[in-house]
Design a protein around this motif. Structure first.
Motif, short mmCIF file in Angstrom:
data_model
loop_
_atom_site.label_atom_id
_atom_site.label_comp_id
_atom_site.label_asym_id
_atom_site.label_seq_id
_atom_site.Cartn_x
_atom_site.Cartn_y
_atom_site.Cartn_z
N PRO A 266 0.92 -1.15 -0.02
CA PRO A 266 0.14 0.02 -0.05
C PRO A 266 0.83 1.22 -0.02
CG PRO A 266 -0.65 -1.40 1.61
CD PRO A 266 0.66 -1.92 1.14
N THR A 267 0.56 2.14 -1.03
CA THR A 267 1.61 3.26 -1.26
C THR A 267 0.71 4.54 -1.38
OG1 THR A 267 3.07 1.87 -2.48
CG2 THR A 267 3.44 4.33 -2.76
N PHE A 350 7.89 7.76 4.24
CA PHE A 350 7.07 6.82 4.95
C PHE A 350 6.10 7.60 5.57
CE2 PHE A 350 10.98 4.89 4.11
CZ PHE A 350 10.71 3.60 3.60
N PHE A 351 4.98 6.79 5.73
CA PHE A 351 3.52 7.27 6.67
C PHE A 351 3.42 6.53 7.92
CE2 PHE A 351 -0.86 6.51 7.41
CZ PHE A 351 -1.38 7.80 7.29
N TYR A 352 3.44 7.14 8.75
CA TYR A 352 3.03 6.44 10.15
C TYR A 352 1.69 6.94 10.66
CZ TYR A 352 7.78 4.43 10.67
OH TYR A 352 8.90 3.80 10.61
N ARG A 353 1.06 6.07 11.17
CA ARG A 353 -0.25 6.43 12.15
C ARG A 353 -0.09 5.74 13.52
NH1 ARG A 353 -5.60 4.71 12.90
NH2 ARG A 353 -5.52 3.13 11.18
N LEU A 354 0.19 6.34 14.51
CA LEU A 354 0.63 5.86 15.70
C LEU A 354 -0.39 6.36 16.72
CD1 LEU A 354 4.36 7.22 16.03
CD2 LEU A 354 3.64 5.00 15.24
N GLU A 392 -3.64 10.23 18.89
CA GLU A 392 -3.30 9.87 17.37
C GLU A 392 -2.21 10.64 16.92
OE1 GLU A 392 -5.72 7.56 14.00
OE2 GLU A 392 -6.17 9.77 14.37
N VAL A 393 -1.04 10.31 16.31
CA VAL A 393 -0.16 10.95 15.67
C VAL A 393 0.01 10.44 14.30
CG1 VAL A 393 2.42 11.74 15.52
CG2 VAL A 393 1.36 11.59 17.75
N VAL A 394 0.31 11.33 13.22
CA VAL A 394 0.19 10.83 11.82
C VAL A 394 1.42 11.58 11.26
CG1 VAL A 394 -0.92 10.62 9.61
CG2 VAL A 394 -2.46 10.21 11.75
N ILE A 395 2.22 10.92 10.59
CA ILE A 395 3.52 11.42 10.28
C ILE A 395 3.64 11.14 8.64
CG2 ILE A 395 5.94 11.29 10.49
CD1 ILE A 395 5.44 11.17 13.62
N VAL A 396 4.04 12.04 7.91
CA VAL A 396 4.69 11.62 6.66
C VAL A 396 6.11 12.01 6.72
CG1 VAL A 396 4.85 11.86 4.26
CG2 VAL A 396 2.59 11.87 5.38
N THR A 397 7.22 11.38 6.39
CA THR A 397 8.23 11.65 6.36
C THR A 397 8.95 12.30 5.24
OG1 THR A 397 9.52 9.84 5.57
CG2 THR A 397 8.96 9.59 7.97
N HIS A 398 10.09 13.01 5.30
CA HIS A 398 10.70 13.49 4.03
C HIS A 398 11.67 12.33 3.61
CE1 HIS A 398 9.97 17.91 3.35
NE2 HIS A 398 10.05 17.81 4.53
N ARG A 426 4.52 3.24 2.63
CA ARG A 426 5.62 3.89 1.75
C ARG A 426 4.64 5.00 1.14
NH1 ARG A 426 9.55 0.78 -1.27
NH2 ARG A 426 11.02 2.33 -2.39
N VAL A 427 5.47 6.04 0.92
CA VAL A 427 4.87 7.31 0.09
C VAL A 427 5.81 7.57 -1.03
CG1 VAL A 427 4.46 9.72 0.46
CG2 VAL A 427 4.27 8.27 2.58
N GLU A 428 5.20 7.91 -2.01
CA GLU A 428 5.70 8.08 -3.40
C GLU A 428 6.03 9.42 -3.51
OE1 GLU A 428 7.01 6.29 -5.49
OE2 GLU A 428 7.58 7.71 -7.02
#
Lengths: 430, 430
Positions: A266-267, A350-354, A392-398, A426-428
């Motif tokens: 899933p991307t 990358f995408f994180y939901r914590l 809830e913490v949602v992150i998209v990294t560089h 994964r994030v494109e």
């Protein structure tokens, strides 16, 4: 001198019936294209008595494989029975009996393609398999011929219609996974046992086939890292949307400095990406070549007649080759030895939901974990959750690499302030 | 036995330089693909002294056409000089001298393709022209091989990058036509004299080539009805957006009951149409086949290396054919006689933007004209205009045919209550 061509089918299910319909229904056009008439000679079925949805001549049907495989009148065998071991045995026999073979069998080609192509080559026979990837889209031909002159460095595919249908409905109608899966099963878009589709295995087979061709390197199914969509939630889709992304199951194949990475996962795609607007059961393959740049091939990924279109287009190619006397010459052995990237060579965002403890210092403990591993953050949202004491913490990294990301993932998983890693994708882009 | 292949180029402009870069830069891959080395032997230029942007061997250059066309060492001639009469003469000579020819020249192929393919056939030579339509997209091969088994009934193309760039910028940045055209000229996306692009002539040439192949019917450039984008205004784009459409210059080719219509015209596409999200200088061709259903081929429509990719992929095909001894066998004469639709057989929906007199009864006079011709209306907006006594009426009709629409158009033009028909476009859908 080829005056006519006789075809034997192995199997008369959905795709087989479509092939019969096309050969019979487009008879004149087909003869014009190839220069001689094409006839159906025999069809191997499990039960000759069974009622058929397509109009057939009963003399075609047989329950004996040798009526097709050893039939001296048959020039071309079309394998549309599916499965692996029996199909492999039959195709091998057909080739050894100097019959050209066309198959729609991705499972078989992903596992035993190299071996079967070798047998075809030794017997001066064609073995074509356009229908095995992305149904009606002529993607194999586009890679092998259309972009023959270019160095392909990236392929991204939506190559499984079932999962794309499920994700589209979940996203557009705000419905949950289980509900949409049931609907897809009722509509015939998903199997009773959907594992192979929803866990990404079907897509992985297609990516093994595509990357072997596109990178000229023998890629095995085991080389493809796979994760599916069965854990994708409504929350993931909503955050993706909010951030300007669309979540898709993407087959991802990249080549850098001679080394490759291949995955199905899933991307999150930026909404502007050509694949982001490929919806429902449609498939598409995005191909990046050093010279040509961005291209995309879009169409139906499955279905009776789309898949039959690819099978019969392969048949046209086989018959043209027969008339020119050049069968068995089109396979090109992979040019390069396989080299897989190490995790630290796999670039990505990358995408994180914590779910984290809603307490002083927790948020900063999380973000400092990323900072310590040189991962900066592109987007970040913190919001309270209904559960008591949880945020809830949602992150998209560089951009970073998979090695660094794995380290952070493991530390988050073991961290005292993290209650659960709900999602990690994964994030494109970038 | 083919031990090597020597290539001569006619022209060393943008595309020619790209071809040289690719043949030289991808030497090893190319040799692996075709099984023997490929060399550049001679390049015809206007001035051998001129400085070149690509690294070349000075011995390649010549100002004498016969050094290429009659050179006994040259197997394949690549025509990238452009223009019509001289290119036609040179290609004819090359073919008569038994040299295979690859051309990127859409003007030439649209006008004289049938004649040149016949000469190639008589001389047992290949004449390939993938680069003539949609630059880097392997659309010709997809039509001829990939969808060979299907009956294609509809092709819609964004096949001119210049106009797509202009319309995209006008739409996304709310800028007017003249301003964006100037920018496109400054960036090299549009010619100093942009007529051929903006008036749809370039796109018409490509649609003549595509429909000849897709419909297996000899379509001449004159058979394509053409109108361009130079009259498109910001108002048109805004109303299109408001109604859920995107305005694009669309090459439209449809076949029904053996009869065809081919046009290039500004067209409103529903936002959900696959072509509606093809932006900037990109091209795409949407193909509908009876069996395969909807497919789309997307990529760069022009540019040095994308176009060179198609040229060199054609070269790969020529060399493979040489090694198999089967050149000149791939052309299929059109199967069907040309039959063009009459206006009453051309189904469509239409968009009107009218300035009418802002007086009692005017509005109802307009709508009753449509009703009288059995045309019902899907959308309708009336708003006041700054000009004194003038109202603007914007209409999207339901499905009708071109004959009925022409009648209404003429009556509106001559009506006393209509001050001006500001815009009149085709609408895709339904």
């Amino acid at each position: 001198m080829v005056t006519h061509v006789s075809v034997g089918l192995l199997g008369l299910g959905t795709v087989g019936s479509g092939v019969v319909r096309m050969i019979e229904g487009n008879r004149e056009e087909l003869q014009h294209r190839v220069g001689c008439p094409v006839f159906i000679e025999k069809i191997l079925v499990q039960n000759v008595e069974k009622e058929r949805l397509v109009s057939i001549n009963n003399e075609w049907l047989t329950q004996h494989p040798e009526d097709v495989l050893q039939n001296p009148n048959i020039h071309v065998v079309i394998e549309v029975m599916g499965g692996i071991e029996l199909a492999r045995e039959y195709i091998t026999l057909a080739l050894q009996n100097k019959k050209h073979v066309i198959t729609a069998n991705k499972d078989l080609m992903a596992l035993h393609g190299a071996e079967l192509l070798q047998i075809a080559h030794e017997n001066e026979c064609d073995l074509f398999y356009e229908a095995s990837v992305a149904g009606g889209i002529p993607i194999i031909r586009s890679l092998v011929d259309g972009l023959a002159s270019d160095r392909i460095t990236k392929m991204m595919g939506i190559v499984n219609g079932t999962t794309n249908y499920i994700l589209t409905k979940m996203d557009k109608q705000q419905r949950n996974y289980e509900e949409v899966l049931k609907e897809a099963q009722a509509l015939g878009y998903a199997e009773a046992d959907p594992t192979s589709d929803v866990e990404g295995i079907d897509a992985a087979r297609k990516m093994a086939i595509l990357s072997t061709l596109g990178f000229s390197m023998h890629i095995h199914l085991d080389d493809v890292k796979v994760s599916g969509i069965s854990k994708v939630t409504q929350e993931d889709l909503e955050y993706a949307r909010q951030f300007g992304y669309t979540l898709k199951l993407i087959g991802n194949a990249k080549k850098d400095n001679g080394k490759v990475e291949i995955s199905v996962e899933p991307t999150l795609l930026p909404d502007s990406h050509p694949l982001a607007s490929v919806h429902n059961e449609y498939n598409a393959v995005y191909v990046y070549g050093e010279s040509v740049g961005e291209t995309m091939f879009f169409g139906p990924g499955a279905g009776q007649l789309p898949t039959a279109t690819s099978v019969v287009s392969d048949l046209v190619a086989v018959v043209k080759n027969m008339r020119l006397g050049v069968n068995g010459k089109s396979v090109i052995a992979p040019q390069f030895d396989k080299q897989l990237k190490e995790p630290n060579e796999i670039a990505g965002k990358f995408f994180y939901r914590l779910y984290i403890k809603d307490e002083a210092g927790a948020f900063s403990a999380i973000t400092s974990l990323f900072a310590l591993h040189d991962i900066s953050l592109e987007k970040l949202i913190q919001s309270p959750v209904d559960h008591k004491g949880v945020a809830e913490v949602v992150i998209v990294t560089h951009g970073t690499n998979k090695h660094q990301d794995n380290k952070v993932y493991n530390l988050l998983r073991d961290s005292e302030v993290v209650q659960e890693i709900k999602s990690h994708y994964r994030v494109e882009g970038a």
